[in-house]
Design an enzyme around this catalytic site. Structure first.
Site: not given
Ligand code: S3P
Length: 422
Positions: A22, A89, A117, A309, A340
């Site tokens: 971010r 992701g 995903r 996490d 997981r």
């Molecule tokens: C994250 C949000 C989570 C987390 C990922 C990082 C983020 O995912 O599991 O490791 O930085 O916004 P989800 O929003 O898919 O739950």
């Protein structure tokens, strides 16, 4: 890995992964020079940095300090080729929101882990905002986005996901009017805090977040706290290995993220947070020692986002706690870097744990000791790998884990830091 004796020492861990992403994003969209200390140097965050460089942002690293020369919300330029994001992701979903506001076409591509995903969760709300965004059949990467004009929406989230919430909020920066997101359960609020710190007009009322679009962000300078997700592996090691005492300094302890601290306290672990401070993210030193009796706990669905996490390492702790642990609503774990639930149930069962899943509920009955296994697998997933490394240290007999390079996704120095604590 051989069983280990106590862990001891003081460490400062690399920067928080979510906050690092971010920081690069907000700095790239703000006007002026943002200087950030402690941006995490890992695969995922480096994909985000490369993506903004490919869209014309000047980002330079000198030692621990990263300088980002932002030129405003609409200053990005069209990349001359597809933007590859590896298995990140967070990069893909948050960038989708940012590209919503850019007047050019871009394609975000994924590796074999990210390609499976789900992206429908961002395609749907961004389409409602008027963005031309398409994924592969079924709503998977790659994502093709042609942004430019964004409508504000009021969106009630069908799932709890900070990434989806963040994609909508980033897109909302470009909308004329107020974008509102209503969460099912509160998820990590790093985007809200970061955008507010950079001058966005954002209000939070419980699980409702409102953002007024078309306000430019201003550059800021700050330091990223240590990653509590990375810290949780060492915390677990110190709790489980007799005679341990460690101190992890300057860790991010944002309550929407640090559910592990409350859960460990409820389990009876000896964990304290000292020296708290708060610029726009709360930070503290975490002190952990072994001793006491670790008890099983029950974790309800609305608590899951604050510990999402950390669930793999929590499965390890619960496997060695007295009594039963029940975790409800853990289905989102199935769509992480790997499934997981499958990876952890498979690995821990090989070590003699009593862990099972039924319809997104995980039930773990504590055992006295885990047995070493020569067949543990990371499944290419960093958190499965690190959780199993800690499990192996506590076990009777030696263990072997395959494919450990995946830790570089979030924590390239994991094994070195672990050795230093032994
Ligand atoms: C994250 C949000 C989570 C987390 C990922 C990082 C983020 O995912 O599991 O490791 O930085 O916004 P989800 O929003 O898919 O739950």
């Amino acid at each position: 890995m051989k069983p280990s004796k106590a862990l001891s020492g003081r460490i400062i861990l690399p920067g928080d992964k979510s906050i690092s992403h971010r920081a690069v994003m907000a700095g790239s969209l703000a006007k002026g020079i943002t200087t950030v200390r402690g941006i995490l140097d890992c695969d995922d965050c480096n994909y985000t940095i490369q993506a903004f460089k490919a869209m014309g942002v000047r980002i330079a690293k000198e030692g621990d300090s990263t300088t980002i020369e932002g030129n405003g919300l609409r200053s990005l330029s069209a990349p001359d080729k597809d933007i590859g994001l590896g298995s990140s992701g967070t990069s893909m979903r948050l960038l989708a929101g940012i590209l919503a506001g850019q007047d050019f076409k871009a394609t975000l591509t994924a590796d074999k882990y990210l390609s499976v995903r789900p992206m429908k969760r961002v395609i749907e709300p961004l389409s409602m905002m008027g963005v031309d965004i398409k994924g592969a059949a079924g709503g998977y990467p790659p994502l093709r986005i042609k942004g430019g004009s964004v409508k504000p929406i009021h969106y009630k989230m069908p799932i709890s996901s900070a990434q989806v919430k963040s994609a909508i909020l980033f897109a909302g920066l470009y909308a004329d009017g107020i974008t509102m997101v209503e969460e099912a359960s509160k998820t990590r609020d790093h985007t809200e805090r970061m955008l507010k710190y950079f001058g966005a007009r954002i209000d939070v009322d419980g699980t409702k977040i409102s953002l007024k679009g078309n306000t430019e962000l201003s550059a800021r300078s700050f330091e990223i706290p240590g990653d509590i997700s990375s810290a949780s592996f060492f915390m677990a090691g110190a709790i489980l290995l007799k005679g341990s005492k460690i101190r992890i300094e300057k860790v991010g302890v944002n309550p929407t993220r640090a559910g592990i601290l409350d859960i460990l306290a409820r389990m009876g672990a000896r964990v304290k947070v000292a020296n708290k401070s708060d610029l726009f993210e709360p930070v503290g030193d975490i002190e952990v020692e072994s001793g006491g009796i670790l008890r099983g706990v029950s974790i309800d669905e609305d608590m899951v986002p604050a510990v999402i996490d950390e669930l793999p390492i929590l499965f390890v702790l619960a496997s060695l706690a007295k009594g039963r642990t029940v975790i409800k609503g853990a289905g989102e774990l199935k769509v992480k870097e790997t499934d997981r639930i499958k990876s952890m149930v498979g690995n821990l069962s090989l070590m003699g744990a009593a862990i099972r899943e039924e319809k997104d509920v995980i039930v773990i009955d504590g055992v006295d000791v885990l047995k070493g296994s020569g067949s543990l697998k990371s499944y290419g997933d960093h958190r499965t790998c690190m959780a199993m490394a800690i499990a192996a240290l506590t076990a009777e007999g030696e263990s072997r884990i395959d494919d450990i390079e995946c830790v570089s996704k979030s924590f390239p120095g994991f094994f070195a830091v672990l050795e230093g604590l032994k």
